[in-house]
Design a protein around this motif. Structure first.
Motif, short mmCIF file in Angstrom:
data_model
loop_
_atom_site.label_atom_id
_atom_site.label_comp_id
_atom_site.label_asym_id
_atom_site.label_seq_id
_atom_site.Cartn_x
_atom_site.Cartn_y
_atom_site.Cartn_z
N TYR A 1 10.43 20.18 -0.03
CA TYR A 1 9.95 18.91 0.54
C TYR A 1 8.75 19.20 1.41
O TYR A 1 8.72 20.20 2.13
N VAL A 2 7.75 18.32 1.34
CA VAL A 2 6.56 18.46 2.17
C VAL A 2 6.53 17.32 3.17
O VAL A 2 6.59 16.15 2.79
N PHE A 3 6.46 17.67 4.46
CA PHE A 3 6.45 16.67 5.54
C PHE A 3 5.04 16.11 5.63
O PHE A 3 4.25 16.50 6.47
N ARG A 4 4.78 15.16 4.72
CA ARG A 4 3.42 14.65 4.53
C ARG A 4 3.23 13.33 5.26
O ARG A 4 4.08 12.44 5.19
N ALA A 5 2.12 13.18 5.93
CA ALA A 5 1.84 11.94 6.65
C ALA A 5 1.67 10.79 5.68
O ALA A 5 1.07 10.92 4.62
N ALA A 6 2.24 9.62 6.05
CA ALA A 6 2.08 8.39 5.27
C ALA A 6 1.51 7.32 6.19
O ALA A 6 2.01 7.12 7.30
N ALA A 7 0.47 6.67 5.74
CA ALA A 7 -0.23 5.71 6.58
C ALA A 7 0.72 4.61 7.06
O ALA A 7 1.44 4.00 6.29
N GLY A 8 0.68 4.39 8.38
CA GLY A 8 1.42 3.27 8.95
C GLY A 8 2.92 3.47 9.06
O GLY A 8 3.64 2.52 9.35
N ASP A 9 3.41 4.67 8.85
CA ASP A 9 4.85 4.90 8.93
C ASP A 9 5.16 5.64 10.23
O ASP A 9 4.91 6.85 10.34
N PRO A 10 5.72 4.98 11.24
CA PRO A 10 5.98 5.63 12.52
C PRO A 10 7.02 6.74 12.43
O PRO A 10 7.04 7.64 13.25
N SER A 11 7.89 6.70 11.41
CA SER A 11 8.91 7.74 11.28
C SER A 11 8.29 9.08 10.88
O SER A 11 8.94 10.12 10.98
N LEU A 12 7.04 9.05 10.42
CA LEU A 12 6.37 10.27 9.99
C LEU A 12 5.22 10.63 10.92
O LEU A 12 4.27 11.30 10.52
N GLU A 13 5.31 10.20 12.17
CA GLU A 13 4.19 10.41 13.09
C GLU A 13 3.97 11.88 13.42
O GLU A 13 2.87 12.27 13.82
N GLU A 14 5.00 12.73 13.24
CA GLU A 14 4.84 14.15 13.50
C GLU A 14 4.43 14.92 12.24
O GLU A 14 4.28 16.14 12.28
N ALA A 15 4.26 14.21 11.13
CA ALA A 15 3.89 14.88 9.89
C ALA A 15 2.50 15.49 10.02
O ALA A 15 1.60 14.89 10.59
N TYR A 16 2.34 16.68 9.49
CA TYR A 16 1.09 17.40 9.65
C TYR A 16 0.45 17.75 8.31
O TYR A 16 -0.71 18.15 8.24
N SER B 1 0.83 -1.21 0.00
CA SER B 1 0.00 0.00 0.00
C SER B 1 0.86 1.26 0.00
O SER B 1 0.46 2.29 -0.54
N ARG B 2 2.07 1.17 0.60
CA ARG B 2 2.97 2.32 0.61
C ARG B 2 3.44 2.65 -0.80
O ARG B 2 3.51 3.83 -1.18
N LEU B 3 3.74 1.64 -1.58
CA LEU B 3 4.17 1.88 -2.96
C LEU B 3 2.98 2.32 -3.81
O LEU B 3 3.14 3.10 -4.75
N ARG B 4 1.80 1.85 -3.47
CA ARG B 4 0.61 2.29 -4.20
C ARG B 4 0.39 3.79 -3.98
O ARG B 4 -0.04 4.50 -4.90
N MET B 5 0.67 4.26 -2.77
CA MET B 5 0.58 5.70 -2.51
C MET B 5 1.56 6.47 -3.39
O MET B 5 1.26 7.56 -3.88
N LEU B 6 2.74 5.88 -3.60
CA LEU B 6 3.72 6.49 -4.49
C LEU B 6 3.16 6.58 -5.91
O LEU B 6 3.33 7.59 -6.59
N GLY B 7 2.49 5.52 -6.34
CA GLY B 7 1.86 5.54 -7.66
C GLY B 7 0.85 6.66 -7.78
O GLY B 7 0.74 7.31 -8.83
N ASP B 8 0.09 6.91 -6.71
CA ASP B 8 -0.89 8.00 -6.73
C ASP B 8 -0.18 9.36 -6.83
O ASP B 8 -0.67 10.27 -7.52
N GLN B 9 0.95 9.50 -6.14
CA GLN B 9 1.71 10.75 -6.19
C GLN B 9 2.22 11.04 -7.61
O GLN B 9 2.28 12.19 -8.03
N ILE B 10 2.59 9.98 -8.33
CA ILE B 10 3.08 10.15 -9.70
C ILE B 10 2.04 10.86 -10.55
O ILE B 10 2.36 11.73 -11.37
N ALA C 1 7.67 12.73 -7.14
CA ALA C 1 7.09 11.67 -6.31
C ALA C 1 8.19 10.77 -5.75
O ALA C 1 8.17 10.39 -4.58
N PHE C 2 9.18 10.44 -6.59
CA PHE C 2 10.25 9.55 -6.17
C PHE C 2 11.18 10.23 -5.17
O PHE C 2 11.65 9.60 -4.21
N LEU C 3 11.45 11.51 -5.35
CA LEU C 3 12.28 12.25 -4.40
C LEU C 3 11.68 12.20 -3.00
O LEU C 3 12.38 11.98 -2.01
#
Length: 365
Positions: A209-224, A142-151, A159-161
């Protein structure tokens, strides 16, 4: 198989023949980047075999990235887990193969990615710990699918950056001069400072760069930041190219120089501050204004001929923490009171110099 623009057609044809659905879907998304990335070298390898005497290893996919004297590899292993008990030993074997790769190519930085499908069954509890032990980045498809949506919204390169930064903390350093200078005006009040400057959109886009929340990624828990609204981007781009009096956006993009940045700020005698930014991705974190900026990601070559050095006004804070960035974002987007639409319509109706004014007049009548 090294996938380049010459073999891309054959690669996509071969994907249709694969029986593993996860491999096929991942390959289709990765193929979107081939031939589309221009600011750094991107090479895609499929079923990449590396010989280690007396054995060899086959990685499902491998990505080689070269940027300003650095070479980095992302080694990718895919696993459908009908039998979830096999995931942990599979992760162990993959980690060992990656270690062999690092030993054979010590000058390369290696990132390990184990991607599992989105099956409703939970993976074994000790898989996460095993991946940590092996230095493996564990992701669901699902994380890579989100990347596909960003493309679809911002194009393959941007999107890749963002994916590289979020997943592996890879910050691409661009060729050319190592830094970019802008002259800014400093504003200060109550112990807080920010800096306002003008910068061409073409220079700002690769730095942003946009500090964007990604589902299920704990490293981005502060993303707003919210996900980008793809439908808005073509409309904003059309508005910028329209020649409208407001198309230069007199309101500022709000940004932040990140805490660990190598950027330097030097105050001059005339009150101007010279900001020296590293020429790399994520040199500036965008707090507000991402849609107007990213609307130009898919601008055509003909569009850029009209835009030339189209500028954005930027107000940048200097190394403020994530929670303060979030406060600024919510203040701009939630707490400020908008103008009554009826008042806007009335004002426009009094200015019947163009079709907008005439339309407003007719609407009021």
């Amino acid at each position: 198989m090294n996938v380049n623009t010459n073999t891309l057609k054959d690669f996509r044809r071969s994907l249709k023949e694969r029986h593993n659905e996860l491999e096929r879907e991942v390959g289709e998304i990765l193929a979107e980047f081939v031939g589309e990335i221009t600011r750094f070298q991107f090479d895609l390898f499929s079923q990449h075999t590396v010989e280690f005497l007396p054995q060899n290893c086959v990685f499902d996919y491998a990505i080689r990235i070269k940027h300003r004297n650095s070479e980095e590899w992302i080694l990718i292993e895919l696993k459908d887990y009908e039998d979830s008990s096999l995931l942990v030993p599979h992760a162990q074997k993959f980690g060992q193969s990656c270690t062999l790769f690092e030993q054979k190519f010590p000058d390369c930085k290696v990132h390990r990615l184990l991607m599992i499908d989105d099956d409703a069954t939970s993976p074994p509890a000790n898989l996460t710990q095993e991946c940590l032990n092996q230095g493996i980045n564990l992701q669901h498809f699902s994380r890579l699918r989100m990347l596909g949506d960003q493309i679809e919204g911002v194009g393959p390169e941007f999107a890749f950056l963002e994916y590289l930064k979020n997943s592996f903390n890879i910050v691409i350093r661009y060729e050319g001069p190592p830094t970019i200078e802008v002259q800014a005006i400093k504003q200060a009040f109550d112990g807080k400072e920010n800096y306002t400057f003008s910068i061409p959109a073409k220079k700002l886009l690769p730095l942003a760069y946009v500090f964007r929340a990604a589902a299920g990624d704990p490293s981005l828990e502060e993303a707003y930041q919210r996900s980008i609204d793809q439908k808005r981007l073509p409309k904003i781009r059309k508005f910028i190219l329209s020649g409208h009096v407001a198309a230069m956006f007199p309101t500022n993009i709000v940004a932040n120089i990140p805490i660990k940045s190598s950027a330097e700020l030097k105050e001059q005698e005339n009150g101007i501050v010279v900001i020296t930014l590293p020429n790399e991705y994520a040199a500036l974190h965008i707090i507000d204004g991402q849609h107007r900026l990213y609307s130009l990601c898919r601008a055509s070559d003909d569009d850029w001929k009209d835009l030339v050095d189209y500028p954005f006004l930027v107000t940048a804070y200097n190394r403020i923490v994530n929670r303060d960035q979030a406060k600024i974002f919510f203040s701009i987007n939630d707490e400020q009171t908008g103008i009554n639409p009826n008042l806007i319509c009335y004002i426009l109706s009094r200015l019947q110099e163009d079709k907008e004014g005439v339309a407003a007049y007719i609407a009021l009548r």
